[in-house]
Enzyme design. Structure first.
Site, PDB file in Angstrom:
ATOM      1  N   ILE A  56       0.889  -1.162   0.000  1.00 29.09           N
ATOM      2  CA  ILE A  56       0.000   0.000   0.000  1.00 29.09           C
ATOM      3  C   ILE A  56       0.924   1.207   0.000  1.00 29.09           C
ATOM      4  O   ILE A  56       1.297   1.738   1.052  1.00 29.09           O
ATOM      5  CB  ILE A  56      -0.948  -0.007   1.214  1.00 29.09           C
ATOM      6  CG1 ILE A  56      -1.809  -1.262   1.178  1.00 29.09           C
ATOM      7  CG2 ILE A  56      -1.818   1.248   1.226  1.00 29.09           C
ATOM      8  CD1 ILE A  56      -2.695  -1.465   2.388  1.00 29.09           C
ATOM      9  N   HIS A 100      -0.034   5.136   1.472  1.00 28.58           N
ATOM     10  CA  HIS A 100      -0.089   5.498   2.897  1.00 28.58           C
ATOM     11  C   HIS A 100       1.117   4.867   3.584  1.00 28.58           C
ATOM     12  O   HIS A 100       1.182   3.658   3.777  1.00 28.58           O
ATOM     13  CB  HIS A 100      -1.389   5.003   3.529  1.00 28.58           C
ATOM     14  CG  HIS A 100      -1.705   5.655   4.839  1.00 28.58           C
ATOM     15  ND1 HIS A 100      -2.976   6.096   5.136  1.00 28.58           N
ATOM     16  CD2 HIS A 100      -0.947   5.946   5.907  1.00 28.58           C
ATOM     17  CE1 HIS A 100      -2.977   6.622   6.342  1.00 28.58           C
ATOM     18  NE2 HIS A 100      -1.740   6.541   6.834  1.00 28.58           N
ATOM     19  N   LEU A 101       2.046   5.717   3.965  1.00 31.47           N
ATOM     20  CA  LEU A 101       3.297   5.287   4.581  1.00 31.47           C
ATOM     21  C   LEU A 101       3.038   4.410   5.803  1.00 31.47           C
ATOM     22  O   LEU A 101       2.119   4.668   6.579  1.00 31.47           O
ATOM     23  CB  LEU A 101       4.088   6.537   4.995  1.00 31.47           C
ATOM     24  CG  LEU A 101       5.404   6.276   5.689  1.00 31.47           C
ATOM     25  CD1 LEU A 101       6.503   7.017   4.974  1.00 31.47           C
ATOM     26  CD2 LEU A 101       5.317   6.697   7.133  1.00 31.47           C
ATOM     27  N   HIS A 102       3.861   3.400   5.978  1.00 33.75           N
ATOM     28  CA  HIS A 102       3.807   2.542   7.158  1.00 33.75           C
ATOM     29  C   HIS A 102       5.174   1.895   7.349  1.00 33.75           C
ATOM     30  O   HIS A 102       5.854   1.556   6.396  1.00 33.75           O
ATOM     31  CB  HIS A 102       2.705   1.492   7.042  1.00 33.75           C
ATOM     32  CG  HIS A 102       2.767   0.677   5.788  1.00 33.75           C
ATOM     33  ND1 HIS A 102       2.382   1.167   4.550  1.00 33.75           N
ATOM     34  CD2 HIS A 102       3.176  -0.599   5.579  1.00 33.75           C
ATOM     35  CE1 HIS A 102       2.543   0.231   3.636  1.00 33.75           C
ATOM     36  NE2 HIS A 102       3.034  -0.842   4.233  1.00 33.75           N
ATOM     37  N   GLN A 103       5.567   1.761   8.616  1.00 37.40           N
ATOM     38  CA  GLN A 103       6.846   1.147   8.952  1.00 37.40           C
ATOM     39  C   GLN A 103       6.603  -0.228   9.567  1.00 37.40           C
ATOM     40  O   GLN A 103       5.822  -0.363  10.502  1.00 37.40           O
ATOM     41  CB  GLN A 103       7.619   2.015   9.944  1.00 37.40           C
ATOM     42  CG  GLN A 103       8.921   1.378  10.404  1.00 37.40           C
ATOM     43  CD  GLN A 103       9.883   2.390  10.953  1.00 37.40           C
ATOM     44  OE1 GLN A 103      10.628   2.972  10.194  1.00 37.40           O
ATOM     45  NE2 GLN A 103       9.854   2.602  12.256  1.00 37.40           N
TER      46      GLN A 103
END
Length: 192
Positions: free
Chosen positions: A146, A149-152
């Site tokens: 995805i 939408h940034l995610h770590q």
């Protein structure tokens, strides 16, 4: 179990041959039908737009238990990955719908970093992880499922966790339901 010369059918006490699975062989099948949702793109946004079509925008509108959210902060939240690489695989996600790390505000960077530290501490308390893979895939070309939408990712690791299952069978064995993992991590989450 009997000897397995060639295509000789095998026998295991209490295991019946299943009709329709092909020629019997010495391998047992570990079915992981939940992975098909990921392969088929279930829950993957069809556009890069913010809103209810983006799972990372929708999840914070749910109750923590329903959204698998382990912890919320002012600018970000920690959530279990629905398609984990290892047990306890979390993602730290800013509430704001941004694609690139350089677009985060200083407060968002701080919350993502703090939640990542806390996630590591909680996983160590709950399951004694030996190490972690932590990172972001920036853009589809870099592997982001995805990308909009940034995610770590915070992926716990243990000595020997890369056993034969992922290499030979392309399967991960997860010994606990996500709801149980979420409850343990939420209970053990440290205050920093």
């Amino acid at each position: 179990m009997t000897d397995l010369p060639g295509d000789t059918p095998y026998e295991l006490e209490g295991v019946e041959e299943q009709d329709g699975v092909g020629t019997p062989d010495p391998f047992l099948r570990l079915w992981t039908p939940h992975r098909m949702a990921y392969i088929a793109g279930e829950n993957k946004p069809t556009t890069g737009e913010a809103g209810q079509g983006c799972p990372f925008c929708r999840i914070p509108t749910l109750a923590d238990v329903d959204g698998l959210i382990v912890r919320r902060s002012a600018a970000a939240y920690a959530v279990l990955n629905l398609y984990p690489y290892n047990p306890g695989h979390l993602m730290v996600v800013p509430y704001r719908h941004v694609a690139d790390y350089t677009e985060l505000t200083p407060d968002e960077v701080s919350d993502v970093a703090t939640l990542t530290q806390q996630a590591m501490q909680a996983v160590r308390i709950v399951s004694a992880a030996h190490g972690f893979n932590i990172g972001m895939n920036q853009g589809e070309i870099a592997g982001a499922g995805i990308a909009a939408h940034l995610h770590q990712h915070v992926v716990p690791r243990w000595g020997g966790d890369a056993n034969f299952m992922p290499v030979i069978a392309q399967t991960k064995v997860l010994p606990q339901l996500l709801s149980e993992t979420r409850a343990l991590l939420a209970k053990s989450w440290p205050s920093i």
